[in-house]
Structures are given as structure tokens and as C-alpha cells.
Design a protein around this motif. Structure first.
Motif, short mmCIF file in Angstrom:
data_model
loop_
_atom_site.label_atom_id
_atom_site.label_comp_id
_atom_site.label_asym_id
_atom_site.label_seq_id
_atom_site.Cartn_x
_atom_site.Cartn_y
_atom_site.Cartn_z
N PHE A 133 0.83 -1.21 0.00
CA PHE A 133 0.00 0.00 0.00
C PHE A 133 0.86 1.25 0.00
N ALA A 134 1.98 1.24 0.74
CA ALA A 134 2.89 2.39 0.76
C ALA A 134 3.53 2.58 -0.62
N CYS A 135 3.82 1.47 -1.30
CA CYS A 135 4.35 1.56 -2.67
C CYS A 135 3.32 2.18 -3.60
N LEU A 136 2.08 1.75 -3.47
CA LEU A 136 1.01 2.27 -4.31
C LEU A 136 0.87 3.78 -4.15
N LEU A 137 1.02 4.27 -2.92
CA LEU A 137 0.91 5.70 -2.66
C LEU A 137 2.17 6.47 -3.07
N ALA A 147 1.13 13.54 -3.04
CA ALA A 147 -0.11 12.88 -3.43
C ALA A 147 -0.34 13.01 -4.93
N GLY A 148 -0.72 11.89 -5.53
CA GLY A 148 -1.12 11.91 -6.93
C GLY A 148 -2.58 12.31 -7.05
N PRO A 149 -3.06 12.53 -8.26
CA PRO A 149 -4.46 12.94 -8.45
C PRO A 149 -5.47 11.98 -7.82
N ASP A 150 -5.14 10.69 -7.80
CA ASP A 150 -6.05 9.70 -7.22
C ASP A 150 -6.02 9.68 -5.69
N PHE A 163 -11.71 18.46 -2.22
CA PHE A 163 -11.18 19.83 -2.11
C PHE A 163 -9.81 19.96 -2.77
N ASP A 164 -9.38 18.91 -3.48
CA ASP A 164 -8.08 18.87 -4.16
C ASP A 164 -6.89 18.99 -3.21
N VAL A 165 -7.03 18.44 -2.02
CA VAL A 165 -5.91 18.32 -1.08
C VAL A 165 -5.74 16.84 -0.76
N THR A 166 -4.60 16.48 -0.21
CA THR A 166 -4.33 15.08 0.10
C THR A 166 -5.42 14.51 1.00
N PRO A 195 -4.78 21.83 5.62
CA PRO A 195 -4.75 20.94 4.45
C PRO A 195 -3.31 20.54 4.10
N SER A 196 -3.16 19.28 3.74
CA SER A 196 -1.86 18.76 3.31
C SER A 196 -1.79 18.88 1.79
N VAL A 197 -1.00 19.85 1.33
CA VAL A 197 -0.93 20.17 -0.09
C VAL A 197 0.51 20.12 -0.56
N GLY A 198 0.71 19.59 -1.78
CA GLY A 198 2.04 19.59 -2.37
C GLY A 198 2.94 18.52 -1.78
#
Length: 153
Positions: free
Chosen positions: A19-23, A41-44, A49-52, A90-93
Motif C-alpha cells: 500500500f505504501a508503494c502504491l501511494l 499525493a497523486g491525483p487519485d 477539495f483537491d488536497v491530500t 490541508p496537506s498540499v504539495g
């Protein structure tokens, strides 16, 4: 990175957690009761709200805290017994999760971890308790060992 017994490949620690690899987690520090993981974070992995997503953040904190718990004795596994998470912003970037082992007994590790954004602002903080367990025996067609999850007894 810390040295470890020959049968423990510290550099592939994240590779042992699908799971950590997937993320896309990247282990940066794993020694002396401390661990750091880098993550963008990737788009998925975003919420509406477009944050992690909070679940990705909690996974990041869980994995970095377990790594900190294991970093003094990487030949021993650690499973999560409990975890409390507080979200502060929020966790962003690009994110950096840092964790440290605050106390250890023969069977339990008590750990705290924080996620920081690029500006070094704390985004989320967690505390957790981890039980030390023996690593699983090898499994597969050539093994006589059944796949058994670690016990929390």
C-alpha cells in the motif's frame, strides 16, 4: 540510513508494504528511533477539495511511525495497536512526515509523528502505540509456512 542485519534490507522497507508503494512513499530516514518519509499525493490520492485525502495522510503517519518504532531493531516487526490523528491544515504539495519513538518497552513502542508541507508548516499530527512482533516466516510454494498475520496478543 542505519545499518541492519544482513537479512533486513532497510532500503527496501517501503517496498515490503504494497500500500505504501502504491501511494509512492519514499523512506528518507530510518535510524535511532526516528524515521522520515517523503510523499507527494497523486491525483487519485486527493479529496473533493483537491488536497491530500485524510486516509492517505493517516496511512503516511502510520507507516512513518511504525518505521520509527522499528528503526532501532529492524529485524523485529511492529503492528499498530492504536493511533490518534489530528488534522491542523490541508496537506498540499510535497509532504514530509517525521516520526520519533518516544518510549519503548519490551513489547510496545510509543511514537509520535507529524506531516509537514513545503513551508515546514505542520499539517497533521499523530500518536500511536505499536506492538513488536517477530517477522513472518518465508511463504510461497517452496515453504511449509502458512501465511499468518502477526498476533496482537
Amino acid at each position: 540510513m542505519a545499518s541492519a542485519p544482513a537479512d533486513i534490507n532497510v532500503r527496501s522497507y517501503i517496498g515490503q508494504i504494497p500500500f505504501a508503494c502504491l501511494l509512492g512513499f519514499e523512506l528518507a530516514v530510518f535510524e535511532g528511533g526516528e524515521a522520515e518519509i517523503r510523499y507527494t499525493a497523486g491525483p487519485d490520492h486527493l479529496n473533493s477539495f483537491d488536497v491530500t485525502h485524510g486516509g492517505a495522510c493517516m496511512t503516511l503517519l502510520d507507516v512513518v511511525m511504525a518505521a520509527a518504532a522499528r528503526s532501532q531493531t529492524p529485524e523485529i516487526g511492529a503492528v499498530t495497536i492504536e493511533m490518534k490523528t489530528s488534522f491542523m491544515r490541508p496537506s498540499v504539495g510535497p509532504l514530509l512526515a517525521r516520526a520519533r519513538l518516544t518510549h519503548r518497552t519490551a513489547t510496545l513502542g510509543f511514537v509520535e509523528g507529524t506531516i509537514y508541507d513545503e513551508q515546514q508548516r505542520a499539517c497533521a499530527h499523530a500518536t500511536g502505540t505499536y506492538k513488536y512482533v517477530k517477522r513472518r516466516l518465508p511463504i510461497g510454494p517452496a515453504s511449509a509456512n502458512a501465511l499468518r498475520p502477526p498476533s496482537t496478543d
